[in-house]
Enzyme design. Structure first.
Site, short mmCIF file in Angstrom:
data_model
loop_
_atom_site.label_atom_id
_atom_site.label_comp_id
_atom_site.label_asym_id
_atom_site.label_seq_id
_atom_site.Cartn_x
_atom_site.Cartn_y
_atom_site.Cartn_z
N HIS A 16 0.81 -1.03 -0.40
CA HIS A 16 -0.44 -0.08 0.22
C HIS A 16 1.22 1.34 0.00
CE1 HIS A 16 -3.40 2.23 0.59
NE2 HIS A 16 -2.50 2.93 1.79
N CYS A 17 0.51 1.62 -0.77
CA CYS A 17 1.21 2.95 -1.11
C CYS A 17 1.02 5.26 -0.44
CB CYS A 17 1.43 3.68 -2.67
SG CYS A 17 3.28 4.73 -2.49
#
Length: 389
Positions: free
Chosen positions: A222-223
């Site tokens: 998850h960025c």
């Protein structure tokens, strides 16, 4: 398997009422609830607002498009009728990233582009390539941040017991599937796990993201910079986005150096040029490191989650990226692995945000959290008690 399971779940929902208060509900109860909600007509202003931005869903509508139902069971918010998405209840650093990407282009257009474009020394290609790679990076930044990373549907594999709030013990086991290399290497296997949050058996390499509240196919990470997961359906967008930023920064630095050299180093006359040169020099390092890292990961056919799982160092930043000999997805060639990532089919969107769904669609229902000792009456948890006959 997923579709057949989903169909059987829907048939089970509409079947005759069970005597144990379990999954089955009376047809009359369902019809009464649907007629009491879907028949309501809302004002066109509310409809337009929900199309423009849907943050909390709409519990008053039992049969509508996916973008009005998905926010009820995930952490997603949707814009423009489900065409764009973001994650709610987070620090929206993606807005800051967008501003940091747009700022140098605006300053370059106002103070630099005209002089470099009209010079007699033929610097027009340098200006053109800066705008080209900047547009590529910014457009794929939007696509990475707002597209479907490969979200898997919820509640596809619910237990058939009389108490669906519980998770059967066998569901907590890890299933190991053999691969063509299992005979030579017993550690080469594919793992399947059950997600107790989404109530599905996850496909290989899929993982649950607690920030988004969903399981993502071939989940990399998850960025926080794009406020979205990086998975099978947007990983290539992420790579192109970073590549565009790096190349745009390279041409920004080259253009500013040319401009400074044409002024014989008189920095006081071109302060914005000095600012852009400093900005590009400082800004380029993080995208370069990130790009090299993900190229190395894609070339060895590993996701970030898989790599961090097998790294034994306390600080994985300094861990050397090597080929995993037990990885059944590795083709044995760096270029084939990398090409497979960039050229493979994106795959289907399992949860279409713009499709209409039927009343009682289990993908958009909040299922009680897993428990061990407490008994939950599933029918009264999801729906009001049935009307008397």
């Amino acid at each position: 398997m997923v579709l057949s399971s989903h169909r059987s779940r829907r048939q089970h929902l509409h079947g005759e009422e069970g005597g144990d208060g379990g999954l089955s509900l009376s047809r009359r109860n369902i019809e009464n609830e649907v007629s009491g909600t879907s028949s309501r007509k809302e004002a066109w202003t509310k409809t337009f607002y929900k199309w423009l931005i849907t943050i909390d869903g709409d519990v008053d509508i039992s049969s509508d498009r996916g973008y009005r139902r998905i926010p009820e069971v995930t952490n997603y918010a949707f814009f423009c009728g489900g065409r764009l998405r973001t994650v709610k209840h987070t620090r929206h650093l993606s807005v800051l990233v967008g501003m940091l990407i747009a700022a140098p282009m605006v300053l370059f257009s106002v103070f630099e582009a005209n002089e470099l474009w009209n010079t007699a020394y033929g610097y027009k290609p340098m200006v053109f390539f800066f705008y080209y790679f900047w547009a590529m990076g910014f457009s794929f930044f939007i696509r990475t941040a707002t597209s479907d990373p490969g979200v898997l549907p919820k509640n596809i594999h619910l237990s058939q017991g009389s108490n669906p709030g519980q998770i059967p013990q066998e569901y907590r086991n890890i299933i190991h599937l053999p691969t063509p290399d299992t005979e030579k290497n017993p550690n080469s296997k594919i793992e399947l796990k059950y997600c107790v949050a989404c109530r599905i058996w996850r496909p290989p390499r899929a993982s649950h993201c607690s920030t988004c509240g969903v399981c993502v196919e071939v989940h990399d990470h998850h960025c926080i910079w794009v406020n979205n997961c990086i998975g099978k359906r947007n990983y290539r967008y992420f790579i192109i986005f970073i590549s565009g930023l790096v190349l745009a920064a390279v041409f920004l630095i080259a253009n500013t150096i040319i401009h400074i050299s044409r002024h014989n180093g008189r920095a006081s006359e071109i302060p914005v040029t000095i600012l852009l040169l400093t900005y590009g020099t400082v800004f380029i390092w993080y995208p370069v490191i990130l790009l090299l890292y993900h190229i190395a990961m894609a070339g060895t056919q590993q996701t970030t989650r898989e790599f961090l799982k097998r790294v034994e160092m306390t600080n994985p930043v300094f861990a050397k990226i090597t080929t995993n000999e037990d990885n059944p997805f590795d083709t044995g060639s760096f270029l084939r692995n990398l090409g497979g990532l960039m050229l493979q089919c994106r795959g289907l969107s399992y949860v279409n945000t713009r499709e209409k769904n039927e009343p009682g669609d289990w993908r958009y229902i909040k299922v009680p959290q897993p428990h061990t000792f407490e008994r939950v009456n599933f029918s009264t948890t999801l729906y009001p008690p049935p009307l008397p006959a």
